[in-house]
Design a protein around this motif. Structure first.
Motif: not given
Length: 153
Positions: A30-33, A37-38, A124-127
């Motif tokens: 799920r995280l990879s998907r 998208h980013q 995006w991941l930091a947010e």
């Protein structure tokens, strides 16, 4: 997520390890998907981005080496490399030891695009991670090298 213990490889179903492995697989997918998208360049497929990432990590390679690293058939890699070359993201150079082969090298344009993509995905991941408490974030930091090891096995 269930507590992770050492997975069983004996094929037995219904163990706590099975639940943990299933939870890990599901969360990583799920995280990879969501990360996919980013993207900076929507014209590149995830496979093309993956090939560029492999070149960035491993350096120049023959199409055959790239096919093995990317787990695709050599004819598919030949098509991918041709598309990347047409977009100016890789160049083909003569192999230093075997005139029958070519070596695929990423261009400066590809390097810049990958760097921008990393910046966007990291932001995006930091947010997303800002929603974790300190204990959760410490666990993620501790798990990162282990997940990297799993990715390399």
């Amino acid at each position: 997520m269930p507590e992770l213990s050492r997975p069983r490889s004996d094929g037995r179903e219904g163990t706590p390890d099975d639940a943990a492995v299933n939870a890990l697989r599901s969360a990583v997918m799920r995280l990879s998907r969501r990360l996919k998208h980013q993207r900076v360049d929507e014209s590149l497929s995830p496979t093309e981005m993956s090939v560029l990432g492999t070149l960035a990590r491993c350096g120049s390679a023959t199409p055959g080496e790239l096919a093995r690293k990317e787990h695709v058939q050599p004819p598919s890699m030949t098509r991918i490399v041709a598309m990347l070359e047409a977009k100016g993201l890789v160049r083909l150079e003569p192999h230093p030891d075997d005139r029958r082969q070519k070596v695929v090298t990423q261009t400066e344009q590809a390097e810049a695009m990958l760097e921008e993509s990393r910046r966007k995905r990291n932001a995006w991941l930091a947010e997303l991670a800002s929603g974790l408490d300190e204990d959760e974030w410490a666990k993620v930091r501790a798990a990162a090298p282990v997940l990297e090891k799993l990715a390399q096995l």
